[in-house]
Design a protein around this motif. Sequence first.
Motif, PDB file in Angstrom:
ATOM      1  N   SER A  30       7.159 -14.590  53.589  1.00 12.28           N
ATOM      2  CA  SER A  30       6.644 -13.715  54.637  1.00 12.28           C
ATOM      3  C   SER A  30       7.794 -12.845  55.133  1.00 12.28           C
ATOM      4  CB  SER A  30       6.101 -14.575  55.786  1.00 12.28           C
ATOM      5  OG  SER A  30       6.124 -13.838  56.986  1.00 12.28           O
ATOM      6  N   THR A  31       7.692 -11.541  54.896  1.00  8.94           N
ATOM      7  CA  THR A  31       8.767 -10.654  55.368  1.00  8.94           C
ATOM      8  C   THR A  31       8.833 -10.681  56.899  1.00  8.94           C
ATOM      9  OG1 THR A  31       7.174  -8.898  54.862  1.00  8.94           O
ATOM     10  CG2 THR A  31       9.106  -9.043  53.459  1.00  8.94           C
ATOM     11  N   GLY A  32       7.667 -10.848  57.562  1.00  8.87           N
ATOM     12  CA  GLY A  32       7.660 -10.934  59.027  1.00  8.87           C
ATOM     13  C   GLY A  32       8.466 -12.144  59.498  1.00  8.87           C
ATOM     14  N   LEU A  35      12.173 -11.511  58.944  1.00  7.20           N
ATOM     15  CA  LEU A  35      12.711 -10.562  59.930  1.00  7.20           C
ATOM     16  C   LEU A  35      12.830 -11.195  61.315  1.00  7.20           C
ATOM     17  CD1 LEU A  35      10.730  -7.394  58.807  1.00  7.20           C
ATOM     18  CD2 LEU A  35      13.197  -7.698  58.624  1.00  7.20           C
ATOM     19  N   ARG A  36      11.801 -11.980  61.730  1.00  5.75           N
ATOM     20  CA  ARG A  36      11.890 -12.631  63.054  1.00  5.75           C
ATOM     21  C   ARG A  36      13.062 -13.611  63.085  1.00  5.75           C
ATOM     22  NH1 ARG A  36       6.516 -11.750  62.842  1.00  5.75           N
ATOM     23  NH2 ARG A  36       6.074 -13.548  61.556  1.00  5.75           N
ATOM     24  N   GLY A  37      13.284 -14.310  61.966  1.00  5.91           N
ATOM     25  CA  GLY A  37      14.427 -15.231  61.872  1.00  5.91           C
ATOM     26  C   GLY A  37      15.735 -14.462  62.040  1.00  5.91           C
ATOM     27  N   GLY A  56       5.828  -2.383  67.001  1.00 10.53           N
ATOM     28  CA  GLY A  56       4.715  -2.531  66.056  1.00 10.53           C
ATOM     29  C   GLY A  56       4.807  -1.520  64.930  1.00 10.53           C
ATOM     30  N   ASP A  57       6.012  -0.924  64.747  1.00 14.94           N
ATOM     31  CA  ASP A  57       6.230   0.008  63.624  1.00 14.94           C
ATOM     32  C   ASP A  57       6.730  -0.761  62.422  1.00 14.94           C
ATOM     33  OD1 ASP A  57       5.599   2.482  64.676  1.00 14.94           O
ATOM     34  OD2 ASP A  57       7.570   2.715  65.634  1.00 14.94           O
ATOM     35  N   LEU A  58       6.618  -0.153  61.258  1.00 17.41           N
ATOM     36  CA  LEU A  58       7.159  -0.806  60.068  1.00 17.41           C
ATOM     37  C   LEU A  58       8.669  -0.606  60.022  1.00 17.41           C
ATOM     38  CD1 LEU A  58       4.530   0.095  57.321  1.00 17.41           C
ATOM     39  CD2 LEU A  58       4.753  -2.022  58.632  1.00 17.41           C
ATOM     40  N   ASP A  84       3.337 -12.531  51.584  1.00 17.98           N
ATOM     41  CA  ASP A  84       2.551 -12.460  52.815  1.00 17.98           C
ATOM     42  C   ASP A  84       3.163 -11.379  53.708  1.00 17.98           C
ATOM     43  OD1 ASP A  84       1.780 -12.919  55.463  1.00 17.98           O
ATOM     44  OD2 ASP A  84       2.591 -14.943  55.547  1.00 17.98           O
ATOM     45  N   GLY A  85       2.496 -10.234  53.767  1.00 20.79           N
ATOM     46  CA  GLY A  85       3.032  -9.137  54.598  1.00 20.79           C
ATOM     47  C   GLY A  85       3.926  -8.196  53.828  1.00 20.79           C
ATOM     48  N   PHE A  86       3.948  -8.310  52.537  1.00 24.12           N
ATOM     49  CA  PHE A  86       4.725  -7.431  51.659  1.00 24.12           C
ATOM     50  C   PHE A  86       3.975  -7.305  50.340  1.00 24.12           C
ATOM     51  CE2 PHE A  86       7.436  -7.068  47.961  1.00 24.12           C
ATOM     52  CZ  PHE A  86       8.153  -5.922  48.244  1.00 24.12           C
ATOM     53  N   PRO A  87       3.847  -6.137  49.741  1.00 25.54           N
ATOM     54  CA  PRO A  87       4.280  -4.831  50.236  1.00 25.54           C
ATOM     55  C   PRO A  87       3.340  -4.308  51.322  1.00 25.54           C
ATOM     56  CG  PRO A  87       3.184  -4.589  48.109  1.00 25.54           C
ATOM     57  CD  PRO A  87       3.236  -6.056  48.393  1.00 25.54           C
ATOM     58  N   ARG A  88       3.847  -3.339  52.088  1.00 28.27           N
ATOM     59  CA  ARG A  88       3.088  -2.792  53.209  1.00 28.27           C
ATOM     60  C   ARG A  88       2.969  -1.285  53.150  1.00 28.27           C
ATOM     61  NH1 ARG A  88       3.629  -7.245  57.146  1.00 28.27           N
ATOM     62  NH2 ARG A  88       2.957  -6.672  59.191  1.00 28.27           N
ATOM     63  N   THR A  89       3.611  -0.686  52.161  1.00 25.59           N
ATOM     64  CA  THR A  89       3.513   0.775  51.988  1.00 25.59           C
ATOM     65  C   THR A  89       3.441   1.032  50.480  1.00 25.59           C
ATOM     66  OG1 THR A  89       5.909   1.058  51.770  1.00 25.59           O
ATOM     67  CG2 THR A  89       5.011   1.237  54.000  1.00 25.59           C
ATOM     68  N   PRO A  91       5.354   3.173  48.757  1.00 20.53           N
ATOM     69  CA  PRO A  91       6.696   3.086  48.149  1.00 20.53           C
ATOM     70  C   PRO A  91       7.151   1.634  47.928  1.00 20.53           C
ATOM     71  CG  PRO A  91       6.689   4.750  49.862  1.00 20.53           C
ATOM     72  CD  PRO A  91       5.350   4.070  49.933  1.00 20.53           C
ATOM     73  N   GLN A  92       6.815   0.710  48.836  1.00 16.80           N
ATOM     74  CA  GLN A  92       7.182  -0.707  48.607  1.00 16.80           C
ATOM     75  C   GLN A  92       6.441  -1.243  47.387  1.00 16.80           C
ATOM     76  OE1 GLN A  92       6.748  -3.269  52.083  1.00 16.80           O
ATOM     77  NE2 GLN A  92       7.865  -1.839  53.378  1.00 16.80           N
ATOM     78  N   ALA A  93       5.155  -0.887  47.242  1.00 17.81           N
ATOM     79  CA  ALA A  93       4.375  -1.399  46.101  1.00 17.81           C
ATOM     80  C   ALA A  93       4.947  -0.853  44.796  1.00 17.81           C
ATOM     81  CB  ALA A  93       2.908  -0.994  46.245  1.00 17.81           C
TER      82      ALA A  93
END
Length: 215
Positions: A30-32, A35-37, A56-58, A84-89, A91-93
């Motif tokens: 989970s990229t979220g 990142l929170r870590g 709440g921005d990417l 989980d939560g990746f890719p989100r755009t 360009p990421q895909a």
Amino acid sequence: MRLILLGAPGAGKGTVAKMLTKIDGSVQISTGDILRGAVQAGTELGKQAEEYMKRGDLVPDELIMGIMEKRLQEPDCAKGFLLDGFPRTIPQAEALKELLARLDIKLDMVVNIDVPREVILDRLTTRRTCSNPECQAIYNVKSNPPKQEGVCDKCGSPVIQRDDETEEAINHRLETYNEKTAPLIGFYEKEGLLKTITGTSSEVVVKEITAALGL
Ligand code: AMP
């Protein structure tokens, strides 16, 4: 299994991913959570990501691809992974497609978890998360509260409402999802990898995934 879990914030990607890890030892990425870590640990990555996340921005694609390029090559990914939560755009895909080709890894399926907006809004405002970056267990004040209020059943750390789960940030995250992430549904449909599952029960979503994979 090697899956991407797509779906709006609150669609249940994290819950489904955690349930799937128990089936064949695939890891949840989970990229979220990562990142929170990093924000809690005060690392350079965390400092760069924090303001985007609060609004709440990417977080910029380059930061995310830097994380994922390393993460997907760690030994625990050999058994499989649940993104989980990746890719989100888009360009990421595209970057992920190129990375997986380079690492000679094939995805089994991209699962789009489709949940009505009212359910999503209700879930996000009532969701609570364990503040321990190693745990990040998910609770819900209505449907799945911790045994002792505010205390994680699994690790005993405080259970909190995330900074990005205020009404304003939630609305912004949902707009961002519609604008930037929903186009991935068409992207993976074209790739012939997409399976959409409509439903609000994570158990049912998991059953449909395992049936589609023949597990
Ligand atoms: P999540 O826990 O998946 O809802 O992610 C929480 C926040 O982390 C998001 O609102 C974004 O700010 C950031 N984030 C997580 N994954 C990504 C990603 N793949 N691309 C950009 N930002 C991300």
